[in-house]
Design a protein around this motif. Structure first.
Motif, PDB file in Angstrom:
ATOM      1  N   PRO A 226     173.492 -30.936 106.182  1.00  0.00           N
ATOM      2  CA  PRO A 226     174.114 -30.690 104.875  1.00  0.00           C
ATOM      3  C   PRO A 226     174.457 -31.996 104.175  1.00  0.00           C
ATOM      4  O   PRO A 226     174.893 -32.960 104.801  1.00  0.00           O
ATOM      5  CB  PRO A 226     175.372 -29.889 105.234  1.00  0.00           C
ATOM      6  N   GLY A 227     174.255 -32.001 102.857  1.00  0.00           N
ATOM      7  CA  GLY A 227     174.552 -33.182 102.055  1.00  0.00           C
ATOM      8  C   GLY A 227     173.419 -34.176 101.970  1.00  0.00           C
ATOM      9  O   GLY A 227     173.554 -35.204 101.295  1.00  0.00           O
ATOM     10  N   THR A 228     172.280 -33.908 102.606  1.00  0.00           N
ATOM     11  CA  THR A 228     171.151 -34.832 102.565  1.00  0.00           C
ATOM     12  C   THR A 228     170.462 -34.760 101.206  1.00  0.00           C
ATOM     13  O   THR A 228     170.232 -33.671 100.665  1.00  0.00           O
ATOM     14  CB  THR A 228     170.137 -34.489 103.672  1.00  0.00           C
ATOM     15  N   ASP A 229     170.147 -35.910 100.650  1.00  0.00           N
ATOM     16  CA  ASP A 229     169.385 -35.989  99.399  1.00  0.00           C
ATOM     17  C   ASP A 229     167.924 -35.714  99.729  1.00  0.00           C
ATOM     18  O   ASP A 229     167.218 -36.569 100.278  1.00  0.00           O
ATOM     19  CB  ASP A 229     169.555 -37.377  98.770  1.00  0.00           C
ATOM     20  N   LEU A 230     167.460 -34.503  99.407  1.00  0.00           N
ATOM     21  CA  LEU A 230     166.107 -34.113  99.783  1.00  0.00           C
ATOM     22  C   LEU A 230     165.045 -34.961  99.099  1.00  0.00           C
ATOM     23  O   LEU A 230     163.993 -35.244  99.685  1.00  0.00           O
ATOM     24  CB  LEU A 230     165.880 -32.634  99.454  1.00  0.00           C
ATOM     25  N   ASP A 231     165.286 -35.365  97.853  1.00  0.00           N
ATOM     26  CA  ASP A 231     164.289 -36.181  97.153  1.00  0.00           C
ATOM     27  C   ASP A 231     164.129 -37.543  97.835  1.00  0.00           C
ATOM     28  O   ASP A 231     162.998 -38.013  98.041  1.00  0.00           O
ATOM     29  CB  ASP A 231     164.694 -36.360  95.689  1.00  0.00           C
ATOM     30  N   ALA A 232     165.248 -38.158  98.185  1.00  0.00           N
ATOM     31  CA  ALA A 232     165.170 -39.451  98.877  1.00  0.00           C
ATOM     32  C   ALA A 232     164.575 -39.277 100.273  1.00  0.00           C
ATOM     33  O   ALA A 232     163.778 -40.105 100.727  1.00  0.00           O
ATOM     34  CB  ALA A 232     166.563 -40.076  98.962  1.00  0.00           C
ATOM     35  N   PHE A 233     164.945 -38.204 100.945  1.00  0.00           N
ATOM     36  CA  PHE A 233     164.390 -37.924 102.273  1.00  0.00           C
ATOM     37  C   PHE A 233     162.884 -37.705 102.183  1.00  0.00           C
ATOM     38  O   PHE A 233     162.114 -38.211 103.016  1.00  0.00           O
ATOM     39  CB  PHE A 233     165.084 -36.676 102.842  1.00  0.00           C
ATOM     40  N   ASN A 234     162.461 -36.974 101.182  1.00  0.00           N
ATOM     41  CA  ASN A 234     161.029 -36.724 100.969  1.00  0.00           C
ATOM     42  C   ASN A 234     160.281 -38.026 100.698  1.00  0.00           C
ATOM     43  O   ASN A 234     159.216 -38.277 101.270  1.00  0.00           O
ATOM     44  CB  ASN A 234     160.854 -35.741  99.806  1.00  0.00           C
ATOM     45  N   ALA A 235     160.827 -38.861  99.812  1.00  0.00           N
ATOM     46  CA  ALA A 235     160.151 -40.121  99.477  1.00  0.00           C
ATOM     47  C   ALA A 235     160.057 -41.037 100.700  1.00  0.00           C
ATOM     48  O   ALA A 235     159.022 -41.683 100.936  1.00  0.00           O
ATOM     49  CB  ALA A 235     160.908 -40.813  98.343  1.00  0.00           C
ATOM     50  N   ARG A 236     161.115 -41.083 101.495  1.00  0.00           N
ATOM     51  CA  ARG A 236     161.121 -41.972 102.662  1.00  0.00           C
ATOM     52  C   ARG A 236     160.078 -41.537 103.690  1.00  0.00           C
ATOM     53  O   ARG A 236     159.305 -42.352 104.196  1.00  0.00           O
ATOM     54  CB  ARG A 236     162.526 -41.988 103.271  1.00  0.00           C
ATOM     55  N   TRP A 237     160.023 -40.243 103.980  1.00  0.00           N
ATOM     56  CA  TRP A 237     159.086 -39.785 104.996  1.00  0.00           C
ATOM     57  C   TRP A 237     157.650 -39.711 104.481  1.00  0.00           C
ATOM     58  O   TRP A 237     156.700 -39.853 105.250  1.00  0.00           O
ATOM     59  CB  TRP A 237     159.531 -38.427 105.534  1.00  0.00           C
ATOM     60  N   THR A 238     157.478 -39.527 103.177  1.00  0.00           N
ATOM     61  CA  THR A 238     156.116 -39.581 102.625  1.00  0.00           C
ATOM     62  C   THR A 238     155.522 -40.963 102.804  1.00  0.00           C
ATOM     63  O   THR A 238     154.357 -41.118 103.212  1.00  0.00           O
ATOM     64  CB  THR A 238     156.141 -39.187 101.139  1.00  0.00           C
ATOM     65  N   GLU A 239     156.316 -41.993 102.513  1.00  0.00           N
ATOM     66  CA  GLU A 239     155.833 -43.364 102.705  1.00  0.00           C
ATOM     67  C   GLU A 239     155.624 -43.671 104.189  1.00  0.00           C
ATOM     68  O   GLU A 239     154.650 -44.339 104.564  1.00  0.00           O
ATOM     69  CB  GLU A 239     156.836 -44.355 102.101  1.00  0.00           C
ATOM     70  N   ARG A 240     156.501 -43.145 105.038  1.00  0.00           N
ATOM     71  CA  ARG A 240     156.361 -43.387 106.472  1.00  0.00           C
ATOM     72  C   ARG A 240     155.073 -42.764 107.014  1.00  0.00           C
ATOM     73  O   ARG A 240     154.341 -43.382 107.799  1.00  0.00           O
ATOM     74  CB  ARG A 240     157.579 -42.809 107.193  1.00  0.00           C
ATOM     75  N   LEU A 241     154.758 -41.553 106.599  1.00  0.00           N
ATOM     76  CA  LEU A 241     153.551 -40.893 107.084  1.00  0.00           C
ATOM     77  C   LEU A 241     152.284 -41.583 106.586  1.00  0.00           C
ATOM     78  O   LEU A 241     151.261 -41.597 107.280  1.00  0.00           O
ATOM     79  CB  LEU A 241     153.552 -39.422 106.655  1.00  0.00           C
ATOM     80  N   LYS A 242     152.345 -42.162 105.382  1.00  0.00           N
ATOM     81  CA  LYS A 242     151.170 -42.897 104.890  1.00  0.00           C
ATOM     82  C   LYS A 242     150.846 -44.087 105.782  1.00  0.00           C
ATOM     83  O   LYS A 242     149.676 -44.413 105.993  1.00  0.00           O
ATOM     84  CB  LYS A 242     151.423 -43.365 103.455  1.00  0.00           C
ATOM     85  N   THR A 243     151.878 -44.723 106.300  1.00  0.00           N
ATOM     86  CA  THR A 243     151.630 -45.867 107.190  1.00  0.00           C
ATOM     87  C   THR A 243     151.114 -45.420 108.558  1.00  0.00           C
ATOM     88  O   THR A 243     150.382 -46.159 109.214  1.00  0.00           O
ATOM     89  CB  THR A 243     152.924 -46.678 107.370  1.00  0.00           C
ATOM     90  N   LEU A 244     151.480 -44.213 108.981  1.00  0.00           N
ATOM     91  CA  LEU A 244     151.014 -43.717 110.272  1.00  0.00           C
ATOM     92  C   LEU A 244     149.600 -43.173 110.195  1.00  0.00           C
ATOM     93  O   LEU A 244     148.744 -43.497 111.019  1.00  0.00           O
ATOM     94  CB  LEU A 244     151.965 -42.622 110.794  1.00  0.00           C
ATOM     95  N   ASP A 245     149.333 -42.311 109.203  1.00  0.00           N
ATOM     96  CA  ASP A 245     148.020 -41.681 109.077  1.00  0.00           C
ATOM     97  C   ASP A 245     147.916 -41.091 107.676  1.00  0.00           C
ATOM     98  O   ASP A 245     148.755 -40.255 107.291  1.00  0.00           O
ATOM     99  CB  ASP A 245     147.853 -40.584 110.131  1.00  0.00           C
ATOM    100  N   PRO A 246     146.918 -41.477 106.878  1.00  0.00           N
ATOM    101  CA  PRO A 246     146.809 -40.934 105.507  1.00  0.00           C
ATOM    102  C   PRO A 246     146.596 -39.425 105.466  1.00  0.00           C
ATOM    103  O   PRO A 246     146.827 -38.803 104.428  1.00  0.00           O
ATOM    104  CB  PRO A 246     145.591 -41.673 104.929  1.00  0.00           C
ATOM    105  N   ASP A 247     146.147 -38.824 106.574  1.00  0.00           N
ATOM    106  CA  ASP A 247     145.904 -37.384 106.584  1.00  0.00           C
ATOM    107  C   ASP A 247     147.191 -36.577 106.724  1.00  0.00           C
ATOM    108  O   ASP A 247     147.173 -35.361 106.556  1.00  0.00           O
ATOM    109  CB  ASP A 247     144.960 -37.003 107.738  1.00  0.00           C
ATOM    110  N   LEU A 248     148.296 -37.223 107.075  1.00  0.00           N
ATOM    111  CA  LEU A 248     149.547 -36.503 107.286  1.00  0.00           C
ATOM    112  C   LEU A 248     150.206 -36.177 105.946  1.00  0.00           C
ATOM    113  O   LEU A 248     150.201 -36.994 105.024  1.00  0.00           O
ATOM    114  CB  LEU A 248     150.499 -37.323 108.152  1.00  0.00           C
ATOM    115  N   LYS A 249     150.773 -34.987 105.862  1.00  0.00           N
ATOM    116  CA  LYS A 249     151.395 -34.510 104.624  1.00  0.00           C
ATOM    117  C   LYS A 249     152.824 -34.090 104.902  1.00  0.00           C
ATOM    118  O   LYS A 249     153.104 -33.372 105.869  1.00  0.00           O
ATOM    119  CB  LYS A 249     150.601 -33.324 104.068  1.00  0.00           C
ATOM    120  N   PHE A 250     153.752 -34.527 104.052  1.00  0.00           N
ATOM    121  CA  PHE A 250     155.157 -34.123 104.121  1.00  0.00           C
ATOM    122  C   PHE A 250     155.438 -33.284 102.879  1.00  0.00           C
ATOM    123  O   PHE A 250     155.298 -33.757 101.744  1.00  0.00           O
ATOM    124  CB  PHE A 250     156.063 -35.352 104.151  1.00  0.00           C
TER     125      PHE A 250
END
Length: 627
Positions: A226-250
């Motif tokens: 609770p209280g997590t900023d979903l937009d910031a969480f989404n942006a952070r993990w989207t960038e993280r997955l791009k560095t791991l594998d471009p095929d990964l989708k968040f």
């Protein structure tokens, strides 16, 4: 006083009043029934989405190369995120079934879902009809109603789950046989389309990836704190997955709800358009009725004017008459539409978990639309009633109606008809202009087009009367003067009847043209594959399976062609800046060029099969569809 006169006139013509009111009731029932039906579907889908979104905030999966799966290291990383409350994996794959245990031999496979019984909260929303869920660590499975019926040939209400039953699945790493401990509910339409078996995640991983493969999954579902900023969480993990594998989708779960809302908005728009057509037809029906009533009461209206009734009172009497008829139709049509919607919902309960729902917005639109249609439809008859000369009340003989050509109405009608084509073909072509043209066509173009055709209808009636009238009267031995007088005296009434038929015929032609256009667009080629063999397994068809298929005596070995398909996402980049509308992903199909162009007859709009085959074999070339 006016109300008593209106009621007396309606009661004096009971049959006409009842038929007109029932016409309005059918139009109102159509609007209420459509909107309430869509409301029932939207409520059921929204309830499911709310339950899903209550348990899932985001989802991680692969956009392509699903056979690679998601490694355990990725799950550990997302589960260890300080903003993540819970992460739980799932593994989805095909599960070929052994036929000797099924009443229906055509049941070739099921969709297998590997779940972690200890952590997966979505399982709590699923209703168990028979038996129970398997316990954490227990090697057992739960099947859905569709698979239960395919196995035993009966529904869950007809047969209890026999003890000691097992389900056998065959895979490339060996068979998997698990005892069946429960049957889960699934809406009938989905149960008939796809059968599902839920198994422990560990068993699914060994079945799909092999006993020696590391623990992999096909998706990871996430709950945030609770209280997590979903937009910031989404942006952070989207960038993280791009560095791991471009095929990964968040993907956030609320995006699925937004997509659902967009889809239902389109359905609501279609129902509103259908309701507008129904109200338009009702308007012309009311107009015809009121116009006929004014024509029949010429002497009565003239006598009322002679004894002191004002023009405003005469006009109000005609308008009140139309509103009362429309109100009766609304009172009958609303429960009729809801009742029809409830019957349809009840009939579809075996397929969907639906409950009847009354769409109050649809009720308001139908009621207000019908009453507004009555007011609009009564304008011309009210104006005609106010033009009655009181002197006519002293004339024992009826005056012959004017038989002049309706120039003014015709000119205004043609000007209104020109508005829509001028807007549509105005020489400005851009994305904004196309959107403006589309909504202007719906809001302005179509109404003015229909009103324009209504206004030119008397001109056509006059022309047809004078050109074909003498011939038809001679054929049927009717006096032309009498026929011409009858038509001229009720020209606008005839125009209203024509307009009602115009709306119905226009809707029929649109449906027929749209259907034929859709069918004509499918130009079936002379040469096309006879059979497609596919699998939803994450690992695809193995080389040995492809060889077995090619060795079948029923197939031409030279005409067996493996196909690969994947859907990489299209990034925004410069295309987004240019305003180009592209789908979220594009389907790529990999084939052997020589075989593909030999066994499939493709319609090349540019290029030719020979050059296309040569360039494809060179690499770094593609063939694209016209879309």
């Amino acid at each position: 006083m006016l109300l008593r006169l209106v009621l007396g006139n309606l009661l004096a013509r009971r049959a006409r009043t009842i038929l007109t009111a029932m016409s309005i009731a059918v139009a109102v029932a159509l609007v209420v029934g459509m909107t309430s039906g869509f409301k029932a579907f939207e409520t059921a889908a929204g309830t499911y989405m709310d339950q899903y979104m209550g348990a899932v905030d985001a989802n991680i999966y692969r956009t392509q190369n699903q056979a690679k799966g998601l490694d355990r290291s990725l799950f550990d990383e997302i589960a260890g995120d300080p903003q993540v409350r819970l992460a739980f994996p799932r593994l989805n794959s095909d599960a070929p079934l052994l036929h000797n245990t099924f009443a229906n031999p055509l049941t070739a496979k099921a969709s297998m879902v590997g779940v972690n019984r200890a952590t997966d909260p979505l399982l709590g929303f699923m209703k168990i009809n028979r038996g129970r869920w398997f316990a954490p660590g227990e090697m057992a499975c739960v099947i859905d109603e569709g698979l239960f019926k395919a196995r035993y040939g009966k529904g869950t209400d007809d047969l209890d789950l026999p003890p000691g039953e097992t389900l056998a699945m065959k895979g490339q790493f060996g068979p998997l046989e698990l005892p069946i401990v429960g049957v889960v509910h699934k809406p009938g339409i989905f149960a008939g389309f796809m059968q599902t078996v839920y198994v422990p995640l560990e068993a699914a991983q060994k079945f799909v990836f092999g006993p020696d493969s590391p623990a992999k999954t096909s998706e990871i579902r996430v709950q945030v704190k609770p209280g997590t900023d979903l937009d910031a969480f989404n942006a952070r993990w989207t960038e993280r997955l791009k560095t791991l594998d471009p095929d990964l989708k968040f993907k956030l779960a609320r995006q699925a709800r937004e997509n659902l809302d967009k889809n239902f908005f389109g359905l609501r728009l279609l129902s509103a358009l259908g309701g507008a057509v129904a109200m338009l037809a009702a308007m012309f029906i009311i107009f015809s009725t009121l116009s006929m009533g004014v024509a029949e009461r010429q002497r009565t209206l003239a006598m009322m004017r002679a004894i002191g009734t004002t023009r405003r009172q005469i006009a109000a009497m005609v308008l009140i008459e139309g509103v009362l008829i429309s109100f009766i139709g609304v009172v009958i049509g609303i429960p009729l539409g809801y009742g029809l919607s409830a019957i349809v919902v009840e009939m579809m309960k075996p397929m969907f978990q639906l409950t009847p729902a009354l769409d109050w917005l649809g009720v308001i639109l139908a009621g207000a639309g019908a009453l507004a249609a009555a007011v609009v439809a009564g304008q011309i008859p009210a104006w005609q009633a106010t033009r009655v000369d009181p002197i006519e009340a002293m004339n024992p003989l009826a005056n012959a109606p004017d038989d002049h050509f309706p120039w003014r109405a015709t000119i205004v009608g043609f000007l209104l008809i020109l508005i829509d084509p001028i807007m549509l073909f105005f020489p400005i072509d851009s994305e904004l202009a196309r959107s403006v043209k589309f909504y202007a066509h719906l809001a302005i173009g179509l109404p003015t087009l229909l009103v324009g055709f209504f206004l030119i209808a008397p001109a056509f009636i006059w022309l047809i009367t004078h050109l074909l009238g003498p011939l038809l009267c001679a054929i049927f031995r009717a006096p032309f003067s009498v026929v011409s007088q009858q038509i001229s005296g009720g020209r606008w009434r005839s125009a209203g009847t024509c307009a009602s038929l115009m709306v119905g015929l226009g809707v029929l032609i649109v449906m027929e043209t749209q259907g034929n256009s859709s069918l004509k667009a499918w130009q079936l080629p002379n040469r096309f594959p006879d059979i497609f063999v596919f699998t939803r397994s994450l690992t695809g068809l193995s080389p040995s399976a492809q060889q077995k298929i090619a060795a079948s005596p029923m197939l031409k070995a030279d005409d067996v062609m493996p196909i690969g398909a994947f859907s990489p996402e299209v990034g925004p980049g410069i295309l987004g800046l240019m305003g180009t509308q592209l789908p979220g992903n594009t389907m790529f199909i990999a084939v052997d060029p020589d075989k593909a162009f030999r066994i499939m007859e493709l319609d090349f709009r540019e290029g030719n099969p020979q050059d296309a085959s040569r360039l494809l074999k060179q690499g770094r070339h593609v063939v694209v569809t016209l879309e």
